[in-house]
Design a protein around this motif. Structure first.
Motif, mmCIF file in Angstrom:
data_model
loop_
_atom_site.group_PDB
_atom_site.id
_atom_site.type_symbol
_atom_site.label_atom_id
_atom_site.label_comp_id
_atom_site.label_asym_id
_atom_site.label_seq_id
_atom_site.Cartn_x
_atom_site.Cartn_y
_atom_site.Cartn_z
ATOM 1 N N VAL A 27 6.792 -9.909 25.693
ATOM 2 C CA VAL A 27 8.141 -9.345 25.736
ATOM 3 C C VAL A 27 8.958 -9.865 24.554
ATOM 4 O O VAL A 27 9.654 -9.098 23.877
ATOM 5 C CB VAL A 27 8.824 -9.666 27.081
ATOM 6 C CG1 VAL A 27 10.303 -9.341 27.038
ATOM 7 C CG2 VAL A 27 8.152 -8.903 28.207
ATOM 8 N N LEU A 28 8.889 -11.168 24.285
ATOM 9 C CA LEU A 28 9.594 -11.721 23.139
ATOM 10 C C LEU A 28 9.097 -11.129 21.824
ATOM 11 O O LEU A 28 9.894 -10.835 20.925
ATOM 12 C CB LEU A 28 9.453 -13.248 23.109
ATOM 13 C CG LEU A 28 10.248 -14.005 24.173
ATOM 14 C CD1 LEU A 28 9.898 -15.488 24.129
ATOM 15 C CD2 LEU A 28 11.729 -13.798 23.963
ATOM 16 N N ILE A 34 11.429 -5.238 17.296
ATOM 17 C CA ILE A 34 12.473 -4.206 17.273
ATOM 18 C C ILE A 34 13.691 -4.683 16.489
ATOM 19 O O ILE A 34 14.272 -3.934 15.706
ATOM 20 C CB ILE A 34 12.857 -3.807 18.706
ATOM 21 C CG1 ILE A 34 11.685 -3.076 19.370
ATOM 22 C CG2 ILE A 34 14.109 -2.936 18.715
ATOM 23 C CD1 ILE A 34 11.890 -2.799 20.840
ATOM 24 N N THR A 35 14.094 -5.929 16.680
ATOM 25 C CA THR A 35 15.329 -6.409 16.046
ATOM 26 C C THR A 35 15.139 -6.892 14.611
ATOM 27 O O THR A 35 16.107 -6.932 13.862
ATOM 28 C CB THR A 35 15.946 -7.549 16.876
ATOM 29 O OG1 THR A 35 15.000 -8.615 16.991
ATOM 30 C CG2 THR A 35 16.379 -7.062 18.236
ATOM 31 N N ALA A 36 13.952 -7.244 14.203
ATOM 32 C CA ALA A 36 13.748 -7.761 12.844
ATOM 33 C C ALA A 36 14.109 -6.741 11.768
ATOM 34 O O ALA A 36 14.758 -7.101 10.785
ATOM 35 C CB ALA A 36 12.314 -8.249 12.682
ATOM 36 N N PRO A 37 13.723 -5.470 11.873
ATOM 37 C CA PRO A 37 14.132 -4.517 10.827
ATOM 38 C C PRO A 37 15.655 -4.321 10.767
ATOM 39 O O PRO A 37 16.196 -4.042 9.702
ATOM 40 C CB PRO A 37 13.447 -3.207 11.234
ATOM 41 C CG PRO A 37 12.333 -3.604 12.109
ATOM 42 C CD PRO A 37 12.770 -4.861 12.803
ATOM 43 N N LEU A 38 16.331 -4.472 11.872
ATOM 44 C CA LEU A 38 17.778 -4.316 11.871
ATOM 45 C C LEU A 38 18.466 -5.444 11.120
ATOM 46 O O LEU A 38 19.548 -5.255 10.562
ATOM 47 C CB LEU A 38 18.308 -4.262 13.309
ATOM 48 C CG LEU A 38 17.800 -3.105 14.174
ATOM 49 C CD1 LEU A 38 18.341 -3.244 15.591
ATOM 50 C CD2 LEU A 38 18.196 -1.781 13.580
ATOM 51 N N MET A 39 17.862 -6.620 11.087
ATOM 52 C CA MET A 39 18.453 -7.761 10.401
ATOM 53 C C MET A 39 18.341 -7.622 8.883
ATOM 54 O O MET A 39 19.123 -8.199 8.149
ATOM 55 C CB MET A 39 17.780 -9.058 10.848
ATOM 56 C CG MET A 39 17.895 -9.326 12.337
ATOM 57 S SD MET A 39 19.578 -9.531 12.857
ATOM 58 C CE MET A 39 19.782 -11.231 12.496
ATOM 59 N N SER A 40 17.386 -6.858 8.394
ATOM 60 C CA SER A 40 17.187 -6.758 6.952
ATOM 61 C C SER A 40 18.079 -5.705 6.297
ATOM 62 O O SER A 40 18.220 -5.703 5.085
ATOM 63 C CB SER A 40 15.717 -6.449 6.656
ATOM 64 O OG SER A 40 15.399 -5.161 7.167
ATOM 65 N N HIS A 41 18.669 -4.797 7.063
ATOM 66 C CA HIS A 41 19.551 -3.785 6.496
ATOM 67 C C HIS A 41 20.916 -4.395 6.197
ATOM 68 O O HIS A 41 21.473 -5.124 6.997
ATOM 69 C CB HIS A 41 19.735 -2.609 7.471
ATOM 70 C CG HIS A 41 18.487 -1.818 7.679
ATOM 71 N ND1 HIS A 41 17.898 -1.089 6.685
ATOM 72 C CD2 HIS A 41 17.711 -1.642 8.772
ATOM 73 C CE1 HIS A 41 16.814 -0.497 7.151
ATOM 74 N NE2 HIS A 41 16.672 -0.819 8.421
ATOM 75 N N SER A 42 21.428 -4.079 5.022
ATOM 76 C CA SER A 42 22.750 -4.581 4.669
ATOM 77 C C SER A 42 23.713 -3.405 4.552
ATOM 78 O O SER A 42 23.322 -2.306 4.172
ATOM 79 C CB SER A 42 22.690 -5.355 3.351
ATOM 80 O OG SER A 42 22.288 -4.485 2.310
#
Length: 140
Positions: A27-28, A34-42
């Protein structure tokens, strides 16, 4: 620590049940995937800069202040105005670019039909920015 009794020996079994641990880790892993690609967008934001040398035409347009008293008398920018004068002024102001905002201050005991008529006249003249002003009465 989850322990179970061994088969025929009757003593405690020293092995850990790893199935719940694997479930939590999967689950982790999915959450991080899922959240890692969202952190790379600026997101780039263009912030305005202060310019002390602004021209008068760059300043915002002063609003039209319309006060309506309880008896229906109207004051446009603190000058008495009739309904015909208001319609003419609304037509002139509606042609300006940028268009000023009409700010209406009506007495709380003013009949709404008077305010509604003024709003309708402003809309018919082409005014699109209409707001209502209020003020707090100090308690004393």
């Amino acid at each position: 620590m989850a322990m179970s009794t061994g088969g025929n020996t009757g003593g405690p079994m020293s092995e850990i049940n790893v199935t719940p641990l694997v479930d939590v880790m999967l689950v982790l892993l999915i959450i991080f995937m899922i959240t890692a690609p969202l952190m790379s967008h600026s997101i780039t934001i263009d912030l305005p800069t202060a310019n002390p040398k602004t021209k008068d035409e760059d300043l915002p347009v002063p609003p039209l202040d319309l006060a309506i008293k309880e008896d229906g008398t109207m004051f446009l920018n603190d000058h008495p105005a009739t309904e015909a004068e208001l319609k003419a002024q609304f037509a002139v102001e509606a042609q300006k670019s940028p268009q000023p905002e009409l700010q209406i201050r009506a007495d709380k005991s003013t009949e709404f039909k008077i305010v509604k008529k003024v709003i309708g006249d402003a809309k018919d003249s082409g005014m699109v920015h209409v707001g209502f002003m209020t003020h707090d009465v100090p308690k004393g």
